[in-house]
Design a protein around this motif. Structure first.
Motif, PDB file in Angstrom:
ATOM      1  N   SER A 180       0.854  -1.197   0.000  1.00 32.15           N
ATOM      2  CA  SER A 180       0.000   0.000   0.000  1.00 32.15           C
ATOM      3  C   SER A 180       0.884   1.238   0.000  1.00 32.15           C
ATOM      4  O   SER A 180       1.993   1.219   0.550  1.00 32.15           O
ATOM      5  N   TYR A 181       0.374   2.299  -0.596  1.00 32.77           N
ATOM      6  CA  TYR A 181       1.166   3.522  -0.742  1.00 32.77           C
ATOM      7  C   TYR A 181       0.297   4.731  -0.450  1.00 32.77           C
ATOM      8  O   TYR A 181      -0.738   4.935  -1.084  1.00 32.77           O
ATOM      9  N   ASP A 182       0.710   5.542   0.527  1.00 28.07           N
ATOM     10  CA  ASP A 182       0.003   6.763   0.894  1.00 28.07           C
ATOM     11  C   ASP A 182       0.937   7.955   0.687  1.00 28.07           C
ATOM     12  O   ASP A 182       2.079   7.943   1.169  1.00 28.07           O
ATOM     13  N   GLU A 183       0.426   8.964  -0.007  1.00 25.85           N
ATOM     14  CA  GLU A 183       1.234  10.164  -0.275  1.00 25.85           C
ATOM     15  C   GLU A 183       0.482  11.393   0.212  1.00 25.85           C
ATOM     16  O   GLU A 183      -0.689  11.589  -0.102  1.00 25.85           O
ATOM     17  N   ASP A 184       1.190  12.221   0.987  1.00 22.26           N
ATOM     18  CA  ASP A 184       0.592  13.444   1.512  1.00 22.26           C
ATOM     19  C   ASP A 184       1.632  14.560   1.436  1.00 22.26           C
ATOM     20  O   ASP A 184       2.293  14.910   2.415  1.00 22.26           O
ATOM     21  N   LEU A 185       1.800  15.114   0.238  1.00 20.58           N
ATOM     22  CA  LEU A 185       2.782  16.161   0.003  1.00 20.58           C
ATOM     23  C   LEU A 185       2.075  17.484  -0.283  1.00 20.58           C
ATOM     24  O   LEU A 185       1.047  17.513  -0.955  1.00 20.58           O
TER      25      LEU A 185
ATOM     26  N   VAL B 160      12.792   3.831  -1.635  1.00 22.89           N
ATOM     27  CA  VAL B 160      11.619   2.946  -1.705  1.00 22.89           C
ATOM     28  C   VAL B 160      11.940   1.712  -2.524  1.00 22.89           C
ATOM     29  O   VAL B 160      11.580   0.579  -2.150  1.00 22.89           O
ATOM     30  N   GLN B 161      12.611   1.891  -3.629  1.00 26.89           N
ATOM     31  CA  GLN B 161      12.957   0.765  -4.497  1.00 26.89           C
ATOM     32  C   GLN B 161      13.837  -0.250  -3.774  1.00 26.89           C
ATOM     33  O   GLN B 161      13.580  -1.460  -3.813  1.00 26.89           O
ATOM     34  N   GLU B 162      14.878   0.240  -3.101  1.00 24.02           N
ATOM     35  CA  GLU B 162      15.783  -0.666  -2.406  1.00 24.02           C
ATOM     36  C   GLU B 162      15.077  -1.346  -1.224  1.00 24.02           C
ATOM     37  O   GLU B 162      15.323  -2.530  -0.948  1.00 24.02           O
ATOM     38  N   SER B 163      14.215  -0.631  -0.537  1.00 24.33           N
ATOM     39  CA  SER B 163      13.484  -1.238   0.581  1.00 24.33           C
ATOM     40  C   SER B 163      12.580  -2.362   0.088  1.00 24.33           C
ATOM     41  O   SER B 163      12.524  -3.440   0.707  1.00 24.33           O
ATOM     42  N   LEU B 164      11.852  -2.134  -1.006  1.00 26.94           N
ATOM     43  CA  LEU B 164      11.008  -3.193  -1.564  1.00 26.94           C
ATOM     44  C   LEU B 164      11.840  -4.374  -2.041  1.00 26.94           C
ATOM     45  O   LEU B 164      11.422  -5.537  -1.912  1.00 26.94           O
ATOM     46  N   THR B 165      13.016  -4.078  -2.605  1.00 24.55           N
ATOM     47  CA  THR B 165      13.895  -5.172  -3.036  1.00 24.55           C
ATOM     48  C   THR B 165      14.318  -6.019  -1.845  1.00 24.55           C
ATOM     49  O   THR B 165      14.314  -7.259  -1.910  1.00 24.55           O
ATOM     50  N   ASN B 166      14.697  -5.359  -0.742  1.00 23.22           N
ATOM     51  CA  ASN B 166      15.095  -6.107   0.449  1.00 23.22           C
ATOM     52  C   ASN B 166      13.933  -6.921   1.011  1.00 23.22           C
ATOM     53  O   ASN B 166      14.117  -8.064   1.456  1.00 23.22           O
ATOM     54  N   VAL B 167      12.736  -6.341   0.995  1.00 22.22           N
ATOM     55  CA  VAL B 167      11.565  -7.081   1.486  1.00 22.22           C
ATOM     56  C   VAL B 167      11.314  -8.299   0.628  1.00 22.22           C
ATOM     57  O   VAL B 167      11.054  -9.405   1.133  1.00 22.22           O
ATOM     58  N   GLY B 168      11.378  -8.136  -0.692  1.00 21.91           N
ATOM     59  CA  GLY B 168      11.115  -9.259  -1.582  1.00 21.91           C
ATOM     60  C   GLY B 168      12.145 -10.365  -1.497  1.00 21.91           C
ATOM     61  O   GLY B 168      11.825 -11.537  -1.692  1.00 21.91           O
TER      62      GLY B 168
ATOM     63  N   ILE C  96       3.897   1.872   2.556  1.00 18.99           N
ATOM     64  CA  ILE C  96       4.780   2.977   2.201  1.00 18.99           C
ATOM     65  C   ILE C  96       4.025   4.277   2.450  1.00 18.99           C
ATOM     66  O   ILE C  96       2.913   4.462   1.961  1.00 18.99           O
ATOM     67  N   ALA C  97       4.659   5.172   3.197  1.00 16.06           N
ATOM     68  CA  ALA C  97       4.047   6.467   3.504  1.00 16.06           C
ATOM     69  C   ALA C  97       5.041   7.571   3.159  1.00 16.06           C
ATOM     70  O   ALA C  97       6.203   7.522   3.576  1.00 16.06           O
ATOM     71  N   LEU C  98       4.579   8.537   2.401  1.00 18.05           N
ATOM     72  CA  LEU C  98       5.411   9.678   2.029  1.00 18.05           C
ATOM     73  C   LEU C  98       4.674  10.952   2.409  1.00 18.05           C
ATOM     74  O   LEU C  98       3.557  11.209   1.944  1.00 18.05           O
TER      75      LEU C  98
END
Length: 403
Positions: free
Chosen positions: A285-290, A306-314, A324-326
């Motif tokens: 899930s992805y939430d963006e509040d900019l 974000v890309q590297e974090s998802l890679t590590n999770v996978g 994911i929250a931004l």
């Protein structure tokens, strides 16, 4: 004393010119100058040779000492001593303009400029004693010592010229070393940046290809339509990775080769990442509040984190859900990636080059990076990046926007 930008630029140009290898013929310039200046005096001494042969011999020795200046670059100390010994008799014996002191003056300046101070001062001390004494013995009256003493004083003043040349040369060398160190530091930073980019691109892409290939093999017999989607995802991921690699390495190619640049990753591509991992079976899930649009360098850093974090999770976390929250708060952008996986090993807060790369991206933009355990297990990755990071870290911005 610190230099401003204009002074350093001027010294940099001068250092480049000073460091160039001079032609061998340049060492003959002081020799020619000394010979030309002394030539009239030698002619006059030769004209009166019948009346005063000894003066002609002394002037000829001073004239010949000019050729010793050829070795002033390699042996400045012995040269100034030899030239001084050959010029002292002529200076003591002649009257009028002290042209016989020209080789000694050039030798003194050259010796001091090249660091042979002891030789120069020793020669001047000997000249200050022997010159007036010889003039007194040859002329037979006390006033004869005035001329050699004035010449000795002028030679002492020329020591200051040699010191000025030496100081300028040292400043040139200092600037040259500073420029070389700066270029080496910039090259090292660029190598690290390229390595970080390649790691993020390849690690993410290969991980996705491996996951999608596993899904395709698992569903090939039972659900061919899903297997086909996995193959399409593999094709899209590999094409995107190829374009990004070309963008990173394109500027390293030699001139004359075509270069292809992929668009720089930004926040708009995060939903694509989310969809990719969702297709692989991970609940993302992805939430963006900019409230503002981040600078390109900040967008790239957030995307890579974000890309590297998802890679590590996978690859390692064995998680089922990822959030994911931004957001934007107190003048900084905050991105958080939390999963419900197995977490980091006991006693380890960070591991692997991926974590190091994410930390470097955040800190290079003036931010901070944190890794911790979640309340219900898993890992929480948080990066705080100041909103004005692009303005205060222009070097990073330029480096990133070239890809």
């Amino acid at each position: 004393m610190p230099w401003n930008a204009n002074e350093e630029a001027w010294f940099a140009r001068a250092a480049n010119g000073w460091g160039r290898r001079r032609p061998p013929s340049a060492r003959w310039i002081p020799v020619v100058v000394a010979l030309l200046v002394q030539l009239p005096g030698l002619v006059i001494a030769a004209f009166h040779a019948r009346e005063d042969v000894l003066t002609l011999v002394f002037v000829a020795l001073a004239f010949a000492s000019s050729f010793v200046l050829v070795a002033a670059r390699q042996h400045p100390g012995p040269v100034v001593a030899i030239v001084g010994a050959l010029c002292v008799p002529a200076i003591a014996a002649t009257t009028g303009p002290p042209v016989s002191a020209i080789p000694l003056a050039l030798a003194v300046v050259s010796a001091v400029a090249r660091g042979a101070r002891v030789w120069a001062w020793g020669t001047l001390a000997g000249f200050a004693v022997i010159g007036p004494l010889g003039a007194y013995l040859l002329a037979g009256h006390p006033t004869a010592i005035i001329r050699p003493l004035i010449v000795a004083l002028i030679l002492c003043l020329l020591v200051g010229v040699g010191e000025a040349l030496r100081n300028r040369r040292e400043r040139y060398h200092e600037v040259a070393q500073r420029i070389a160190a700066r270029r080496e530091s910039a090259a090292e930073a660029e190598r690290l940046r390229i390595a970080r980019e390649l790691h993020d691109v390849l690690a993410h892409s290969l991980s996705q290809i491996s996951v999608q290939a596993g899904v395709g093999l698992h569903l090939f017999d039972t659900r061919p339509d899903k297997a086909k989607e996995s193959l399409a995802a593999i094709k899209a991921t590999s094409s995107q990775a190829l374009e990004e690699v070309r963008g990173v390495l394109g500027f390293l190619r030699s001139e004359g080769y075509p270069t292809s640049y992929a668009p720089e990753p930004d926040l708009d591509r995060i939903p694509v990442l989310v969809e990719t991992y969702t297709r692989a079976g991970l609940d993302v899930s992805y939430d963006e509040d900019l409230h503002s649009i981040p600078a390109p360098a900040i967008q790239l850093a957030i995307y890579r984190i974000v890309q590297e974090s998802l890679t590590n999770v996978g690859r390692h976390a064995q998680a089922k859900t990822v959030h994911i929250a931004l957001g934007e708060s107190a003048g900084e952008y905050v991105v958080t990636i939390a999963d419900d996986g197995r977490g980091l090993p006991d006693g380890v807060s960070e591991s692997g080059r991926g974590m190091l790369g994410m930390r470097e991206r955040a800190e290079l933009l003036g931010g901070r990076f944190e890794v911790g355990a979640g309340d219900e297990g898993g890992v929480i990755v948080t990066a705080h990046i100041p909103a004005r990071a692009a303005a205060t870290n222009t070097g990073w911005t330029r480096a990133e926007t070239t890809t």
